[in-house]
Design an enzyme around this catalytic site. Structure first.
Site, PDB file in Angstrom:
ATOM      1  N   SER A 107       0.906   1.684  11.225  1.00 54.60           N
ATOM      2  CA  SER A 107       1.406   0.291  10.231  1.00 54.60           C
ATOM      3  C   SER A 107       0.426  -0.395  10.957  1.00 54.60           C
ATOM      4  CB  SER A 107       3.086   0.234  11.273  1.00 54.60           C
ATOM      5  OG  SER A 107       2.798  -1.037  10.682  1.00 54.60           O
ATOM      6  N   TYR A 131      -1.125  -4.318   4.650  1.00 53.37           N
ATOM      7  CA  TYR A 131       0.056  -5.540   3.959  1.00 53.37           C
ATOM      8  C   TYR A 131      -1.541  -5.640   3.679  1.00 53.37           C
ATOM      9  CZ  TYR A 131       4.519  -4.602   5.679  1.00 53.37           C
ATOM     10  OH  TYR A 131       5.473  -4.218   6.401  1.00 53.37           O
ATOM     11  N   THR A 157       2.105  -1.250   0.587  1.00 56.22           N
ATOM     12  CA  THR A 157       3.047  -1.748   0.964  1.00 56.22           C
ATOM     13  C   THR A 157       3.897  -2.301  -0.281  1.00 56.22           C
ATOM     14  OG1 THR A 157       4.047  -1.001   3.276  1.00 56.22           O
ATOM     15  CG2 THR A 157       5.844  -2.887   2.444  1.00 56.22           C
ATOM     16  N   LYS A 233       3.705   2.029  -2.068  1.00 57.39           N
ATOM     17  CA  LYS A 233       5.172   2.107  -1.012  1.00 57.39           C
ATOM     18  C   LYS A 233       5.732   1.229  -0.770  1.00 57.39           C
ATOM     19  CE  LYS A 233       6.725   2.747   3.973  1.00 57.39           C
ATOM     20  NZ  LYS A 233       7.426   1.540   3.905  1.00 57.39           N
ATOM     21  N   HIS A 257      11.887   0.664   2.523  1.00 56.65           N
ATOM     22  CA  HIS A 257      11.599  -0.035   3.191  1.00 56.65           C
ATOM     23  C   HIS A 257      13.060   0.534   4.552  1.00 56.65           C
ATOM     24  CE1 HIS A 257       8.325  -2.932   4.518  1.00 56.65           C
ATOM     25  NE2 HIS A 257       9.069  -2.826   5.794  1.00 56.65           N
TER      26      HIS A 257
END
Length: 367
Positions: A107, A131, A157, A233, A257
């Site tokens: 992440s 992100y 994402t 994603k 998510h």
């Protein structure tokens, strides 16, 4: 670890161990948590149709993703701030992935840096979840670091213009414990999450730093700064899947998510067939996460068209209970259950798992 014989065992043990705010952060979903429950229930509505007397004396559950072989079609989804679960956090998780020959996705909002994770498991197949920040230079530097550290794909994402309403986090005024920081950043960006004000510190962090104005054109910008394959994603619609492919994505991760963004959306296993149909004429690899807790869940996802599945919370439960060893136990449980399913269902390889191996329960409602 032998006493844990199911993912549910690991979950129960972890939830008894974690501090309240951390436990609630990891396990909660958006608002009424209807979709959170549906992510699991939807699997129960699918029936496996085993073939008999196939003569399966052995099975091979390995598969190939972006041209590289993995030991089984189960990988580890990106989950934030893993040192809240165990002092070794992401480094223990990736070591387990390396030992078991599966993909690990790190992440952006991690408590171990891109470089720390790479050094901990240099032979692991690592992807980086991304992100896009208001400051594009922040994002560009993250991509460059991931490339330099040997990560094999970017997982963008696409379902988070803002963080969903997670009531437990609001009640708990959730924030990252003071002794931890967001390790992929320096200075203010690494500690801003501690400045909670009202409500959830994570919500406030995302609200102020993530770019809400993103469009599919951002994929083109990403492709201009990296040669890594890009996986979108958070896709739940067929038309969005087509847009992702046309924009340049090489993979799509069907995901809601962890049911943490918007309650009332479909479970991921429900959304999967529409997306498979929409992109069937395109060269794209399809993955899925959400609600996967058994080997039979994995099998059902493969039958409906997923190349492989990823698991997030199960890895957190294993990490909480036993660090690297706990995550390896989690993966070994999936491996064992999946091998049993392959054998008993009469499908010796991943390629043998076709759509006719599962049916929705409604097909049997007339009986």
């Amino acid at each position: 670890m032998e006493k844990y014989i199911s993912i549910k065992d690991l979950e129960d043990a972890a939830l008894q161990t974690l501090p309240r705010a951390v436990r609630d952060y990891y396990k909660s979903g958006a608002t009424e948590e209807y979709t959170l429950a549906e992510n699991r229930r939807a699997f129960q509505r699918l029936r496996i149709r085993p073939k008999c007397l196939v003569g399966v004396t052995d099975c091979d559950i390995s598969t190939t993703v972006f041209g590289e072989k993995v030991s089984m079609p189960v990988g580890i989804s990106p989950t934030a701030m893993q040192r809240m679960a165990h002092p070794d956090g992401e480094t223990a998780n990736v070591k387990a992935a390396e030992a078991e020959g599966v993909i690990y996705i790190l992440s952006t909002i991690a408590t171990s840096s891109i470089e720390e994770v790479a050094e901990a498991a240099p032979k692991a197949m690592k992807w980086f979840q991304l992100y896009i920040y208001n400051d594009r230079e922040v994002t560009r530097k993250l991509v460059l670091r991931a490339e330099q550290a040997g990560y094999k794909a970017l997982v963008l994402t696409v379902d988070t213009p803002m963080i969903g309403i997670r009531r437990a986090d609001v009640r708990n005024k959730f924030t990252l414990p003071a002794h931890l920081k967001l390790a992929n950043f320096d200075g203010f960006l690494s500690t801003k999450i501690h400045n909670t004000g009202e409500g959830s510190g994570l919500n406030n962090y995302v609200e102020s730093l993530f770019d809400k104005s993103l469009t599919w054109d951002e994929i083109k910008w990403l492709k201009s700064i990296t040669k890594l394959p890009i996986v979108a994603k958070g896709v739940l619609r067929g038309d969005d899947a087509v847009k992702a492919v046309k924009a340049g994505c090489g993979g799509i991760l069907v995901s809601n998510h962890g049911a943490r963004q918007l309650d009332g959306v479909p479970s991921t296993i429900e959304a999967l067939p529409e997306i498979v149909e929409a992109v069937k004429h395109y060269n794209v690899e399809l993955f899925m996460d959400g609600g996967v807790t058994t080997g039979t869940d994995v099998y059902k996802a493969l039958a409906l068209g997923a190349k492989m599945v990823f698991v997030g919370r199960p890895a957190l439960w294993g990490l909480t209970v036993g660090g690297q060893e706990g995550v390896q136990r989690m993966l070994s449980l999936f491996r064992n259950e999946l091998e049993y399913t392959f054998q008993i269902a009469g499908t010796p390889t991943v390629a043998d798992i076709t759509k006719d191996m599962v049916r929705h329960e409604s097909a049997y409602s007339r009986l």
